[in-house]
Design a protein around this motif. Structure first.
Motif: not given
Ligand SMILES: [Zn+2]
Ligand SMILES: [Zn+2]
Length: 467
Positions: A363-375, A380-392
């Motif tokens: 789902n990450l590559s689908r522009a109409n999907c969303s990921v909501i981080f609640v914790g 260095g974790t994948l969650a942190r990398i995505i939250i920090n705005g990684a392009k891929s």
């Protein structure tokens, strides 16, 4: 009387403290070091005491960083009694089984890797052994003895009385007051365990025993303040409404224990109060979170008065209308056929493992999907990398572009913040000595500067103090 420190010393994980009194050895918690690879290896080090000599293990709560080395303790000779609350006992069993399973998988994965590199038969690269496995976790069950009820003093051994009080952190969590007597000398020693963030809806606020001579206190968030829970709930509802309006699916990575149940509770409330779009398609895609939710249903004695009232009225605070539990892996895979409107709650919270990684890949590559981080998302974790705005990001060997909408909701901590920690300490009253544990050094220094009428120590690993 002596107190020694064997984990969560000048760091956040691996809680393990030892009290020596009247010829008995009482351990408080036996948690896993978690996070970096070096910490991973720290788990296999000697405990700093002989496990066979421990008479009693008092367990504050079921988080892995408090119970995760128990199977290893048993493997290395512990034959004493483990005492905790009834809810902690059930949750700890689940958490230890899961940890045993993950460690077996991890060891298999590493061995496979060295085999591919042709090292398998080299004596320096023997197949990796897990720290412990599922069977070791199963074996712990027989050492769980008496259960502790909140507020009821328990004679754990001659000269040693333990009182568990509600720490308001996760289901069944406790602070433990020890009343110690040795040669006519009496000392009251209070172990905070992890202190809850008050004002959360499911659990009661932390109970604070008075008058301790020494306090052993967590300091995880000793340097910062949380945003109010209400603000975060409003943000969560806005994020879900917004995400669903995009037309795709919504992924909520979450911890299986406490946070998943909290999210279900907030979804229930949001639907009832019409603060969320009606007819949500919610999937709890985590066998561990499903089992934890079952355990939550068995322990109404742990809830705050409003939630307990819901249970008594026959209403299940976690039963989101339309909620589906997904235990089977095949069912989890099938979720990715849904192209719109699915709200998928899956672990792990930091996306370091578990089913959520598969959903992110789809789902990450689908522009109409969303990921909501609640914790919380560690460095260095994948969650942190995505939250920090990684392009891929890299998932299962592929580079996956991040086009989905990313939301981060910050205020759902299960830990007290600085203001609450300081208030907690004040309510204990004058404690001669305060040992700060379960925090980073910089954070502990900030908290120490706010504590009054006490001498503060930040014990090093394997250090000990006379009481
Ligand atoms: Zn905890
Ligand atoms: Zn902890």
């Amino acid at each position: 009387m002596r107190l020694s420190f064997h984990g969560a010393d000048r760091e956040v994980t691996g809680s393990c403290h030892l009290v020596h009194c009247a010829g008995r050895r009482i351990l408080i918690d036996c948690g896993l070091f978690q996070g970096s690879r070096e910490l991973h290896e720290e788990n296999a080090e000697p405990f700093g005491f002989d496990p066979a000599e421990i008479d009693i293990l008092l367990l504050t709560h079921a988080h892995l960083d408090h119970c995760g080395r128990i199977p290893l303790l048993v493997k290395r000779g512990f034959r004493g009694e483990i005492v905790c609350t009834a809810a902690t006992r059930e949750l700890a069993r689940l958490v230890m089984l899961d940890a045993g399973h993950l460690q077996e998988e991890e060891a298999r994965r590493r061995s496979g890797r060295s085999e591919r590199h042709g090292h398998y038969n080299n004596e320096h690269h023997a197949p990796e052994q897990p720290l412990y496995g599922i069977l070791d976790a199963v074996n712990c069950a027989e050492y769980f003895g008496r259960t502790a009820a909140y507020g009821k003093p328990l004679d754990v051994a001659p000269g040693i009385v333990a009182t568990f009080v509600d720490a308001g952190h996760i289901l069944g969590s406790a602070s433990i007051l020890l009343e110690l007597t040795e040669n006519g000398r009496r000392r009251r020693v209070l172990f905070s365990g992890d202190i809850g963030n008050s004002g959360r809806p499911l659990l009661r606020n932390p109970v604070v025993p008075h008058d301790a001579d020494a306090v052993i206190m967590e300091s995880t968030y000793g340097d910062r303040l949380h945003r109010p829970v209400d603000t975060s709930v409003t943000e969560l509802y806005a994020a879900i409404s917004d995400a669903l309006a995009q037309g795709g699916d919504v992924i909520i990575p979450t911890f299986a224990l406490e946070r998943a149940q909290e999210i279900l509770y907030f979804l229930c409330q949001g639907l009832q109060q019409k603060r969320l779009p009606p007819h949500l398609q919610v999937f709890l895609d985590s066998p561990m979170a499903i089992s934890a939710t079952d355990i939550f249903e068995h322990h109404p004695e742990c809830y705050d008065p409003d939630t307990a009232e819901l249970f008594r009225g026959g209403r299940d605070p976690f039963a989101v209308p339309g909620l589906q539990f997904v235990r089977e892996a095949a069912g989890s895979m099938a979720l990715d056929q849904i192209r719109s409107g699915a709200l998928i709650i899956a672990g792990s919270g930091m996306c370091t493992g578990g089913r959520v990684r598969h959903h992110l890949k789809c789902n990450l590559s689908r522009a109409n999907c969303s990921v909501i981080f609640v914790g919380y998302a560690g460095e260095g974790t994948l969650a942190r990398i995505i939250i920090n705005g990684a392009k891929s990001v890299r998932l299962f060997g592929d580079e996956v572009p991040v086009k989905a909408h990313i939301y981060t909701i910050g205020g759902f901590s299960a830990h007290a913040d600085q203001r609450e920690l300081v208030a907690w300490h004040k309510r204990v009253g004058r404690a001669e000595l305060t040992f700060l544990v379960h925090g980073e050094v910089k954070v502990m220094q900030v908290l120490a500067s706010r504590l009054e009428n006490t001498r503060v120590e930040m014990p090093a690993l394997n250090s000990s103090y006379d009481l």
